[in-house]
Design a protein around this motif. Structure first.
Motif, PDB file in Angstrom:
ATOM      1  N   ALA A 180    -112.561  66.500  31.943  1.00  0.00           N
ATOM      2  CA  ALA A 180    -111.338  66.120  32.650  1.00  0.00           C
ATOM      3  C   ALA A 180    -111.511  66.283  34.152  1.00  0.00           C
ATOM      4  CB  ALA A 180    -110.163  66.961  32.157  1.00  0.00           C
ATOM      5  N   ALA A 181    -112.208  67.344  34.556  1.00  0.00           N
ATOM      6  CA  ALA A 181    -112.439  67.562  35.983  1.00  0.00           C
ATOM      7  C   ALA A 181    -113.312  66.452  36.566  1.00  0.00           C
ATOM      8  CB  ALA A 181    -113.093  68.921  36.207  1.00  0.00           C
ATOM      9  N   MET A 182    -114.340  66.032  35.828  1.00  0.00           N
ATOM     10  CA  MET A 182    -115.183  64.942  36.311  1.00  0.00           C
ATOM     11  C   MET A 182    -114.407  63.631  36.347  1.00  0.00           C
ATOM     12  SD  MET A 182    -118.005  63.907  37.550  1.00  0.00           S
ATOM     13  CE  MET A 182    -119.249  65.171  37.288  1.00  0.00           C
ATOM     14  N   ASP A 183    -113.538  63.416  35.369  1.00  0.00           N
ATOM     15  CA  ASP A 183    -112.707  62.207  35.365  1.00  0.00           C
ATOM     16  C   ASP A 183    -111.821  62.158  36.604  1.00  0.00           C
ATOM     17  OD1 ASP A 183    -113.819  61.431  32.976  1.00  0.00           O
ATOM     18  OD2 ASP A 183    -112.139  62.148  31.742  1.00  0.00           O
ATOM     19  N   ARG A 184    -111.355  63.310  37.048  1.00  0.00           N
ATOM     20  CA  ARG A 184    -110.531  63.339  38.266  1.00  0.00           C
ATOM     21  C   ARG A 184    -111.347  62.944  39.485  1.00  0.00           C
ATOM     22  NH1 ARG A 184    -107.563  68.390  39.906  1.00  0.00           N
ATOM     23  NH2 ARG A 184    -106.897  66.903  41.482  1.00  0.00           N
ATOM     24  N   VAL A 185    -112.597  63.351  39.522  1.00  0.00           N
ATOM     25  CA  VAL A 185    -113.459  62.975  40.651  1.00  0.00           C
ATOM     26  C   VAL A 185    -113.719  61.474  40.639  1.00  0.00           C
ATOM     27  CG1 VAL A 185    -115.754  63.229  41.670  1.00  0.00           C
ATOM     28  CG2 VAL A 185    -114.554  65.245  40.793  1.00  0.00           C
ATOM     29  N   THR A 186    -114.126  60.952  39.495  1.00  0.00           N
ATOM     30  CA  THR A 186    -114.501  59.531  39.426  1.00  0.00           C
ATOM     31  C   THR A 186    -113.282  58.604  39.452  1.00  0.00           C
ATOM     32  OG1 THR A 186    -114.551  59.647  36.999  1.00  0.00           O
ATOM     33  CG2 THR A 186    -116.611  60.048  38.179  1.00  0.00           C
ATOM     34  N   GLY A 187    -112.137  59.119  39.033  1.00  0.00           N
ATOM     35  CA  GLY A 187    -110.957  58.262  38.968  1.00  0.00           C
ATOM     36  C   GLY A 187    -109.996  58.421  40.128  1.00  0.00           C
ATOM     37  N   ALA A 188    -110.328  59.233  41.091  1.00  0.00           N
ATOM     38  CA  ALA A 188    -109.434  59.454  42.235  1.00  0.00           C
ATOM     39  C   ALA A 188    -109.199  58.150  42.986  1.00  0.00           C
ATOM     40  CB  ALA A 188    -110.026  60.502  43.170  1.00  0.00           C
ATOM     41  N   ALA A 189    -107.970  57.953  43.405  1.00  0.00           N
ATOM     42  CA  ALA A 189    -107.599  56.704  44.075  1.00  0.00           C
ATOM     43  C   ALA A 189    -108.188  56.587  45.467  1.00  0.00           C
ATOM     44  CB  ALA A 189    -106.075  56.586  44.141  1.00  0.00           C
ATOM     45  N   THR A 190    -108.437  57.719  46.131  1.00  0.00           N
ATOM     46  CA  THR A 190    -108.984  57.699  47.488  1.00  0.00           C
ATOM     47  C   THR A 190    -110.183  58.640  47.567  1.00  0.00           C
ATOM     48  OG1 THR A 190    -107.638  59.541  48.324  1.00  0.00           O
ATOM     49  CG2 THR A 190    -106.669  57.318  48.412  1.00  0.00           C
ATOM     50  N   ILE A 191    -110.961  58.461  48.598  1.00  0.00           N
ATOM     51  CA  ILE A 191    -112.128  59.326  48.778  1.00  0.00           C
ATOM     52  C   ILE A 191    -111.693  60.750  49.100  1.00  0.00           C
ATOM     53  CG2 ILE A 191    -114.100  59.764  50.298  1.00  0.00           C
ATOM     54  CD1 ILE A 191    -114.554  56.758  50.389  1.00  0.00           C
ATOM     55  N   VAL A 192    -110.670  60.898  49.917  1.00  0.00           N
ATOM     56  CA  VAL A 192    -110.176  62.238  50.243  1.00  0.00           C
ATOM     57  C   VAL A 192    -109.739  62.965  48.978  1.00  0.00           C
ATOM     58  CG1 VAL A 192    -108.340  63.521  51.389  1.00  0.00           C
ATOM     59  CG2 VAL A 192    -109.536  61.710  52.611  1.00  0.00           C
ATOM     60  N   GLU A 193    -109.056  62.254  48.094  1.00  0.00           N
ATOM     61  CA  GLU A 193    -108.612  62.862  46.834  1.00  0.00           C
ATOM     62  C   GLU A 193    -109.812  63.250  45.977  1.00  0.00           C
ATOM     63  OE1 GLU A 193    -106.082  61.547  42.846  1.00  0.00           O
ATOM     64  OE2 GLU A 193    -105.760  60.462  44.740  1.00  0.00           O
ATOM     65  N   ALA A 194    -110.859  62.435  45.991  1.00  0.00           N
ATOM     66  CA  ALA A 194    -112.064  62.749  45.209  1.00  0.00           C
ATOM     67  C   ALA A 194    -112.757  63.997  45.751  1.00  0.00           C
ATOM     68  CB  ALA A 194    -113.014  61.559  45.241  1.00  0.00           C
ATOM     69  N   LEU A 195    -112.799  64.148  47.061  1.00  0.00           N
ATOM     70  CA  LEU A 195    -113.414  65.337  47.651  1.00  0.00           C
ATOM     71  C   LEU A 195    -112.663  66.598  47.237  1.00  0.00           C
ATOM     72  CD1 LEU A 195    -114.281  64.168  51.295  1.00  0.00           C
ATOM     73  CD2 LEU A 195    -115.706  64.142  49.257  1.00  0.00           C
ATOM     74  N   ARG A 196    -111.357  66.513  47.201  1.00  0.00           N
ATOM     75  CA  ARG A 196    -110.566  67.674  46.776  1.00  0.00           C
ATOM     76  C   ARG A 196    -110.771  67.953  45.293  1.00  0.00           C
ATOM     77  NH1 ARG A 196    -104.700  67.150  47.640  1.00  0.00           N
ATOM     78  NH2 ARG A 196    -104.828  69.257  46.795  1.00  0.00           N
ATOM     79  N   ALA A 197    -110.888  66.903  44.488  1.00  0.00           N
ATOM     80  CA  ALA A 197    -111.095  67.094  43.047  1.00  0.00           C
ATOM     81  C   ALA A 197    -112.450  67.740  42.766  1.00  0.00           C
ATOM     82  CB  ALA A 197    -110.989  65.753  42.326  1.00  0.00           C
ATOM     83  N   ALA A 198    -113.406  67.582  43.671  1.00  0.00           N
ATOM     84  CA  ALA A 198    -114.725  68.185  43.479  1.00  0.00           C
ATOM     85  C   ALA A 198    -114.642  69.705  43.418  1.00  0.00           C
ATOM     86  CB  ALA A 198    -115.662  67.748  44.603  1.00  0.00           C
ATOM     87  N   ASP A 199    -113.677  70.299  44.099  1.00  0.00           N
ATOM     88  CA  ASP A 199    -113.510  71.753  44.037  1.00  0.00           C
ATOM     89  C   ASP A 199    -113.141  72.196  42.626  1.00  0.00           C
ATOM     90  OD1 ASP A 199    -114.059  71.984  46.729  1.00  0.00           O
ATOM     91  OD2 ASP A 199    -111.965  71.919  47.336  1.00  0.00           O
ATOM     92  N   ASP A 200    -112.271  71.431  41.982  1.00  0.00           N
ATOM     93  CA  ASP A 200    -111.885  71.763  40.606  1.00  0.00           C
ATOM     94  C   ASP A 200    -113.067  71.595  39.653  1.00  0.00           C
ATOM     95  OD1 ASP A 200    -109.268  72.326  41.361  1.00  0.00           O
ATOM     96  OD2 ASP A 200    -108.625  70.243  41.107  1.00  0.00           O
ATOM     97  N   LEU A 201    -113.896  70.594  39.922  1.00  0.00           N
ATOM     98  CA  LEU A 201    -115.085  70.388  39.091  1.00  0.00           C
ATOM     99  C   LEU A 201    -116.007  71.602  39.180  1.00  0.00           C
ATOM    100  CD1 LEU A 201    -116.778  68.365  37.338  1.00  0.00           C
ATOM    101  CD2 LEU A 201    -117.927  67.741  39.484  1.00  0.00           C
TER     102      LEU A 201
END
Length: 717
Positions: free
Chosen positions: A5-26
């Motif tokens: 689920a954490a990886m899905d948040r990284v790959t599915g983030a709508a923006t790059i900024v959101e993906a960078l933040r999701a990387a912390d959860d990963l």
């Protein structure tokens, strides 16, 4: 959440900024569940074409307490993608020393650059637990590569050896410092490292001998001898007395006259620090002394120490010796160790620092935060979505994608800088924020900081300008005494050098650094490629035209393509280079009011920055009464009255920028004094440097008082 689920948040983030933040959860999930399944998910991401997911997987591996994960991370140092082995060099610093990685990390240090800085930082962390092993490895490389390694690479290896605090490294450092056949820069690195080895046998004598020799190392040795003196313990004082506040920007040559304003990285921040330091100490009360640190020569650094140590009040300047020649901020990361030593030296010389104010995620703040931790100095951090705002703008424009993020990150270091923002904000005693529309939402969505959760730790403070400088400029031009002023005569001559049919056209003016973020080349291209060039001339104030930095050269090359040098006079382009702040103020005033018979009035000011957290030059233009064009996000949106005192637009969109500038010229042509009065009144009521100082002083007082209470509580325990 789980690793998938954490990886899905990284790959599915709508923006790059959101993906960078999701990387912390990963990374968190990988550390929580360091199993085979997690390793498979991360390995799959590493083999994919999503650069952000791949980099996120690198950092997630570093959080896994697992031998297989550690081996995979070490193997990434050999990955053919440069951005992957760069992030692997950084991520390895999160875990225990891995001897299998030593040789490759040392090779990266020798190669230099930002990657070398990250590798050196990892080795420095590992030296705490494995210093003797690291010292042997470095000494071996130095011994076998004496003839094959260039002097700069060898100096980096010696500098890294100096970070090993164990005594085993001292002998080699002494030998290199004394060896005349070594390159001077290699010996300088050894001398600087010896200054950090107080109490080691033979060190002081060797350094004093180098001072007495009066050779090429004498100045460096003199500073190293000063560094050997034991540091005084950082204790709290009676906070009812005047405070000492330190502030810094190491990418500028800061002096009270602002003589280098607009050259290289000497932008609005340099102007701000000079004016703010003066304002904070002008009135007796909370702040008694301000210490402003910037880059400088080694001779300046030596001379400054006496001034810093002897002046107990007022605005004092100190210089940190970094490199023989000015280095752009983007290329200055490898100077981390030199910056840290220079900052430590000045803060120790000051005797006591109550608060250290950090303002941006650069190498100066990275180094200063280390010193603050070491000396126990509380920090205030100006929290802004930088580089988050730039990432967002590039993402929206389609120029930054998941597929090219890695290569872009190699140049811009977006991942590291966003991480540094979080680190500086998290360790600061207090955060200062610029006003901006939807501030709380932007901080939460862009930076990941909820300023409403602990509101007492955050204060909104607007930047300010010195109205006296602006008002003097307006008064001078209004009085018509232009022939008696050399600066105004120079502007008149520059306009007079244009083709006769262009001399009566108004000026589009932009003041600032020649840097891609500031959009100077974008403005020139937009103007040259549209009807704007038929309506107005373009005056760009800023940049070192004689000795441009890499960033300045990139902008100048683009401008040259848009308007070749031979065509500037006939097409109406004036590249004036950098000018002191007071001269730039007079030129802006003349662009608005005109110089009879020489310079047409009714000009406009255009800020084409990709992002502008606040905008000192914009405020100064508004205070002058100029109609402005400004970015529609960040600070300008809080003070530019859209379609009245100026026009807000998506400055990264050249069509929008062109349209807004046309509308600004139309409005300026009205020559309505009420517009100018509204703009100046707004600045006078909300954005003076005195108001900024008045807002910051109680923040500094509160931080100092809280720190004193912490010390008392810790002592009582």
């Amino acid at each position: 959440m789980g690793i998938q689920a954490a990886m899905d948040r990284v790959t599915g983030a709508a923006t790059i900024v959101e993906a960078l933040r999701a990387a912390d959860d990963l990374a968190f999930e990988a550390g929580r569940d360091p199993g085979v399944r997690t390793l498979r998910v991360l390995s799959a991401a590493l083999s994919g074409d999503d650069d952000i997911a791949a980099i996120a997987a690198v950092h997630a591996l570093s959080e896994m307490f697992d031998e297989q994960a550690a081996a995979r991370l070490v193997s990434l140092l050999d990955d053919p993608r440069p951005y992957i082995h760069e992030h692997a060099a950084w991520a390895l610093g999160q875990g225990l020393p891995r001897f299998s990685a030593l040789a490759r990390l040392i090779a990266l240090v020798e190669r230099g650059g930002f990657t070398g800085m990250l590798a050196q930082r990892t080795l420095e962390k590992w030296s705490v637990a494995a210093g003797d092993v690291l010292a042997v490895a470095l000494e071996s490389v130095l011994a076998v590569s004496a003839q094959s390694t260039d002097a700069a690479g060898r100096a980096r290896l010696v500098e890294t050896l100096g970070l090993v605090r164990q005594s085993s490294a001292t002998r080699t450092l002494l030998t290199i410092a004394r060896t005349d056949t070594e390159a001077v820069e290699v010996r300088e690195a050894a001398v600087a490292a010896l200054g950090q080895r107080s109490g080691e046998p033979g060190v002081r004598r060797a350094l004093e001998d180098l001072v007495a020799a009066d050779g090429p190392l004498s100045d460096h040795a003199r500073l190293a001898v000063i560094d050997l003196e034991p540091a005084l313990a950082h204790t709290t004082r009676d906070t009812s007395s005047g405070l000492t506040v330190a502030q810094l920007f190491l990418h500028a040559d800061i002096d009270p006259s602002l003589s280098a304003a607009g050259a290289g990285d000497n932008g609005g921040i340099a102007t701000l620090l000079v004016r703010l330091g003066d304002a904070l100490t002008h009135e007796p009360g909370t702040v008694e002394r301000v210490l402003t640190l910037s880059r400088g020569s080694i001779s300046q650094a030596t001379a400054d120490l006496l001034d810093v140590a002897s002046q107990s009040s007022g605005h004092v300047y100190g210089h940190v010796p970094l490199a023989p020649h000015p280095t752009p901020s983007a290329a200055a990361w490898p100077l981390r160790v030199r910056a840290r030593r220079g900052i430590r030296r000045l803060l120790r010389a000051a005797g006591h620092i109550d608060v250290l104010h950090l303002r941006m995620a650069d190498v100066g703040s990275l180094a200063a935060a280390d010193v603050a931790r070491e000396l126990g100095i509380p920090t205030v951090f100006t929290l802004a979505p930088d580089p988050h705002g730039v990432i967002q703008s590039l993402d929206r424009a389609g120029t930054l994608t998941r597929e090219n993020f890695g290569e872009t990150d190699l140049a811009e270091h977006f991942w590291f800088r966003t991480s540094l923002v979080r680190s500086l904000a998290g360790s600061a005693s207090h955060s200062v924020l610029f006003p901006r529309p939807n501030l709380a939402d932007d901080m939460r969505s862009l930076v990941g900081v909820d300023i409403d959760s602990v509101p007492e730790r955050h204060t909104i403070v607007a930047e300010g300008v010195d109205l006296e400088v602006v008002d003097r400029a307006v008064a001078l031009v209004s009085a018509g005494a232009t022939d008696a002023d050399p600066a105004l005569r120079e502007l008149a001559d520059l306009v007079g050098g244009l083709a006769p049919d262009r001399r009566d056209l108004p000026l589009i003016v932009s003041v600032g650094r020649m840097h891609r973020v500031k959009g100077m080349a974008t403005l020139a291209e937009t103007w040259a490629g549209s009807a704007l060039s038929e309506r107005a001339n373009l005056l760009i104030i800023g940049g070192d035209l004689e000795n441009p930095s890499l960033d300045e050269r990139e902008q100048l090359d683009r401008i040259e393509l848009a308007v070749p040098s031979a065509e500037r006079a006939t097409r109406g382009l004036i590249l004036a280079g950098h000018r002191p702040n007071d001269i730039a103020a007079r030129w802006v005033a003349a662009a608005r009011l005109g110089i009879p018979g020489r310079v047409s009035g009714q000009g406009v000011y255009v800020c084409a920055s990709i992002k502008e957290e606040f905008g000192i030059a914009l405020l100064e233009a508004l205070a002058t009464g100029m109609v402005v064009v400004a970015p529609d996000g960040g600070g300008p949106a809080t003070y530019v009255a859209d379609q009245d005192t100026g026009f807000l637009t998506a400055t990264w969109d050249t069509l929008a920028l062109k349209e807004a500038t046309h509308r600004a010229l139309d409005r300026a042509a009205l020559a309505d004094p009420a517009i100018a009065e509204r703009a100046r009144t707004m600045v006078a009521e909300r954005f003076t440097i005195q108001a900024m100082a008045a807002a910051l002083a109680p923040v500094y007082r509160r931080v100092a008082e809280q720190e004193a209470e912490l010390v008392r509580a810790a002592g009582a325990a």
